[in-house]
Design an enzyme around this catalytic site. Structure first.
Site, PDB file in Angstrom:
ATOM      1  N   GLY A  11       0.826  -1.210   0.000  1.00  0.00           N
ATOM      2  CA  GLY A  11       0.000   0.000   0.000  1.00  0.00           C
ATOM      3  C   GLY A  11       0.856   1.255   0.000  1.00  0.00           C
ATOM      4  O   GLY A  11       1.878   1.299   0.678  1.00  0.00           O
ATOM      5  N   ARG A  72       1.020  -5.166  -5.425  1.00  0.00           N
ATOM      6  CA  ARG A  72       1.194  -6.355  -4.577  1.00  0.00           C
ATOM      7  C   ARG A  72       1.314  -7.527  -5.540  1.00  0.00           C
ATOM      8  O   ARG A  72       0.353  -7.893  -6.194  1.00  0.00           O
ATOM      9  CB  ARG A  72      -0.003  -6.516  -3.629  1.00  0.00           C
ATOM     10  CG  ARG A  72      -0.066  -5.419  -2.583  1.00  0.00           C
ATOM     11  CD  ARG A  72      -1.093  -5.737  -1.493  1.00  0.00           C
ATOM     12  NE  ARG A  72      -0.972  -4.801  -0.390  1.00  0.00           N
ATOM     13  CZ  ARG A  72      -1.798  -3.785  -0.182  1.00  0.00           C
ATOM     14  NH1 ARG A  72      -2.803  -3.571  -0.998  1.00  0.00           N
ATOM     15  NH2 ARG A  72      -1.628  -2.979   0.850  1.00  0.00           N
ATOM     16  N   ASP A 103       5.269  -4.826   6.097  1.00  0.00           N
ATOM     17  CA  ASP A 103       5.710  -6.149   6.531  1.00  0.00           C
ATOM     18  C   ASP A 103       5.914  -7.134   5.359  1.00  0.00           C
ATOM     19  O   ASP A 103       6.976  -7.755   5.242  1.00  0.00           O
ATOM     20  CB  ASP A 103       4.638  -6.681   7.505  1.00  0.00           C
ATOM     21  CG  ASP A 103       5.077  -7.948   8.177  1.00  0.00           C
ATOM     22  OD1 ASP A 103       6.122  -7.913   8.848  1.00  0.00           O
ATOM     23  OD2 ASP A 103       4.399  -8.980   8.026  1.00  0.00           O
ATOM     24  N   THR A 125       4.624   2.279   5.459  1.00  0.00           N
ATOM     25  CA  THR A 125       3.223   1.838   5.592  1.00  0.00           C
ATOM     26  C   THR A 125       2.523   2.735   6.591  1.00  0.00           C
ATOM     27  O   THR A 125       3.124   3.143   7.594  1.00  0.00           O
ATOM     28  CB  THR A 125       3.121   0.374   6.076  1.00  0.00           C
ATOM     29  OG1 THR A 125       1.757   0.100   6.458  1.00  0.00           O
ATOM     30  CG2 THR A 125       4.005   0.072   7.273  1.00  0.00           C
ATOM     31  N   ASP A 127       0.288   1.677   8.510  1.00  0.00           N
ATOM     32  CA  ASP A 127      -0.242   0.815   9.571  1.00  0.00           C
ATOM     33  C   ASP A 127       0.517   0.860  10.898  1.00  0.00           C
ATOM     34  O   ASP A 127      -0.029   0.480  11.925  1.00  0.00           O
ATOM     35  CB  ASP A 127      -0.303  -0.642   9.095  1.00  0.00           C
ATOM     36  CG  ASP A 127      -1.256  -0.821   7.922  1.00  0.00           C
ATOM     37  OD1 ASP A 127      -2.149   0.033   7.742  1.00  0.00           O
ATOM     38  OD2 ASP A 127      -1.094  -1.810   7.180  1.00  0.00           O
ATOM     39  N   ASP A 129       2.749  -1.153  11.895  1.00  0.00           N
ATOM     40  CA  ASP A 129       2.644  -2.521  12.414  1.00  0.00           C
ATOM     41  C   ASP A 129       3.981  -3.263  12.453  1.00  0.00           C
ATOM     42  O   ASP A 129       4.007  -4.480  12.597  1.00  0.00           O
ATOM     43  CB  ASP A 129       1.630  -3.332  11.581  1.00  0.00           C
ATOM     44  CG  ASP A 129       1.989  -3.375  10.100  1.00  0.00           C
ATOM     45  OD1 ASP A 129       2.904  -2.642   9.675  1.00  0.00           O
ATOM     46  OD2 ASP A 129       1.344  -4.141   9.367  1.00  0.00           O
ATOM     47  N   GLY A 170      -5.392  -0.162   9.175  1.00  0.00           N
ATOM     48  CA  GLY A 170      -4.333  -0.640  10.062  1.00  0.00           C
ATOM     49  C   GLY A 170      -4.100  -2.140  10.023  1.00  0.00           C
ATOM     50  O   GLY A 170      -3.267  -2.656  10.759  1.00  0.00           O
ATOM     51  N   ARG A 171      -4.890  -2.833   9.188  1.00  0.00           N
ATOM     52  CA  ARG A 171      -4.779  -4.311   9.160  1.00  0.00           C
ATOM     53  C   ARG A 171      -4.904  -4.893  10.559  1.00  0.00           C
ATOM     54  O   ARG A 171      -5.818  -4.520  11.275  1.00  0.00           O
ATOM     55  CB  ARG A 171      -3.432  -4.727   8.567  1.00  0.00           C
ATOM     56  CG  ARG A 171      -3.479  -5.004   7.114  1.00  0.00           C
ATOM     57  CD  ARG A 171      -2.117  -5.454   6.644  1.00  0.00           C
ATOM     58  NE  ARG A 171      -1.833  -4.882   5.354  1.00  0.00           N
ATOM     59  CZ  ARG A 171      -2.294  -5.379   4.228  1.00  0.00           C
ATOM     60  NH1 ARG A 171      -3.020  -6.457   4.227  1.00  0.00           N
ATOM     61  NH2 ARG A 171      -2.031  -4.783   3.089  1.00  0.00           N
TER      62      ARG A 171
HETATM   63  O1  F6P Z   1      -1.294  -1.615   4.516  1.00  0.00           O
HETATM   64  C1  F6P Z   1      -1.969  -0.427   4.260  1.00  0.00           C
HETATM   65  C2  F6P Z   1      -3.438  -0.669   4.098  1.00  0.00           C
HETATM   66  O2  F6P Z   1      -4.058   0.574   3.827  1.00  0.00           O
HETATM   67  C3  F6P Z   1      -4.130  -1.370   5.284  1.00  0.00           C
HETATM   68  O3  F6P Z   1      -4.381  -0.503   6.349  1.00  0.00           O
HETATM   69  C4  F6P Z   1      -5.372  -1.893   4.614  1.00  0.00           C
HETATM   70  O4  F6P Z   1      -5.874  -3.007   5.298  1.00  0.00           O
HETATM   71  C5  F6P Z   1      -4.879  -2.280   3.257  1.00  0.00           C
HETATM   72  O5  F6P Z   1      -3.693  -1.526   3.026  1.00  0.00           O
HETATM   73  C6  F6P Z   1      -5.836  -2.035   2.119  1.00  0.00           C
HETATM   74  O6  F6P Z   1      -5.250  -2.507   0.960  1.00  0.00           O
HETATM   75  P1  F6P Z   1      -5.751  -2.273  -0.533  1.00  0.00           P
HETATM   76  O7  F6P Z   1      -4.978  -1.111  -1.083  1.00  0.00           O
HETATM   77  O8  F6P Z   1      -5.382  -3.534  -1.241  1.00  0.00           O
HETATM   78  O9  F6P Z   1      -7.214  -2.024  -0.467  1.00  0.00           O
END
Ligand code: F6P
Length: 320
Positions: A11, A72, A103, A125, A127, A129, A170-171
């Protein structure tokens, strides 16, 4: 002359551009040839790699997102994908990589290191985390965006005397929720690390109302056990009060990085180049107690993030 690549993965996070700028310019200052790898590991597998000069990173410090784009990649997580990535790195004659991401991205960097590639990871990130660093690049900006959101939502919540649930990202980590609940003056925070009883949440709303509170703000992390929509329905039925839910979503990922994120990104980028120049093994760059650190990557990724219980308990104390 050594040649190094930089990529952003996972992300996007505000401050990634400041990190790219720092890596490219500090690398050039050291006499290195610097390369931008586009669209994260996906672009690496496609050889989407271009030489970068100081002027390529002009005017990006203040911009959210990432000029290198991000992705990703599923293919990269396979053995074949990793072998292909190593091949591409060798074909482009790169002496090492700087990986900016969360991560999953840093685990990808470790997989490359285990195949003999020199890597340095930067914590990019929103998050927050990662256990080895106090803060990740993008977290401060995201929390500032959330607290601005809470301030606006508070006006409507108060005028209509409602309970408003604000769901944040925040996952599996509750830091965005926790920090914004404290700084936004929320009545309650729900995070994945600390399970709470839904009855308790409703009881508190009723007690608060009896004590004269006409509305409440509850910040819920997306990874919390109790999900926002369920909470809205239970609050409506058990407290007989109006309740609404707001999902802040990607608003939290964009925007111009704050001072803290710009500084963290810039300092981490500079340290990454130092580490590559004196390479002794894969490292993760971060910040502990205000100091920039470079620690063994595998060790860094093993560290679990601990929730700040003092901060968590403060939400309860301050909301009375
Ligand atoms: O890791 C950053 C994040 O925004 C998380 O908080 C969230 O769960 C995820 O990415 C959302 O991902 P995507 O961009 O695939 O919707």
């Amino acid at each position: 002359m050594p040649r190094y690549g930089v990529l952003t993965s996972g992300g996007d996070a505000p401050g990634m551009n400041a990190a790219i700028r720092s890596v490219i310019r500090c690398g050039i200052d050291r006499g290195f040839e610097m390369y931008g790898i586009y669209r994260g590991y996906e672009g690496l597998l496609e050889g989407d790699i271009k030489r970068m000069y100081g002027e390529d990173v002009a005017d990006i410090m203040q911009r959210g997102g990432t000029i290198l784009k991000t992705a990703r990649s599923q293919e990269f997580t396979t053995d074949e994908g990793l072998d292909k990535a190593v091949n591409i790195i060798e074909t482009f004659d790169l002496d090492g990589l700087v990986v900016i991401g969360g991560d999953g991205s840093l685990h990808g960097a470790l997989a490359l290191a285990n195949r003999g590639i020199a890597v340095v990871g930067l914590p990019g990130t929103i998050d927050n985390d990662l256990g080895y660093t106090d803060f990740t690049i993008g977290f401060d900006t995201a929390v500032n965006t959330v607290i601005r959101g809470i301030s606006s939502i508070r006006d409507t919540s108060s005028s209509h005397e409602r309970t408003t649930i604000i769901q944040v990202m925040g996952r599996g980590c509750g830091d965005i929720a926790l920090y914004s609940a404290v700084a936004g003056g929320a009545e309650r925070v729900l995070i994945p690390e600390i399970p709470v009883d839904i009855d308790d949440v409703c009881k508190k709303i009723i007690i608060d109302a009896n004590n004269g509170k006409t509305h409440s703000i509850i910040v819920v992390a997306e990874g919390a056990e109790i999900k926002g929509p369920e909470l809205v329905e239970v609050i409506k039925s058990r407290t007989m009060k109006e309740s609404r839910m707001v999902v802040l979503s990607y608003l939290q990922r964009g925007g111009s990085p704050t001072l803290r994120d710009r500084l963290l990104a810039t300092r981490c980028g500079a340290r990454a180049i130092e580490v590559l120049a004196n390479y002794t093994g894969p490292k993760a760059i971060g910040e502990i107690g205000g100091q920039i650190i470079g620690v063994d990557l595998e060790e860094a990724l093993r560290q679990k993030r601990e929730v700040d219980l003092d901060l968590y308990n403060l939400v309860e104390v301050l909301s009375k």
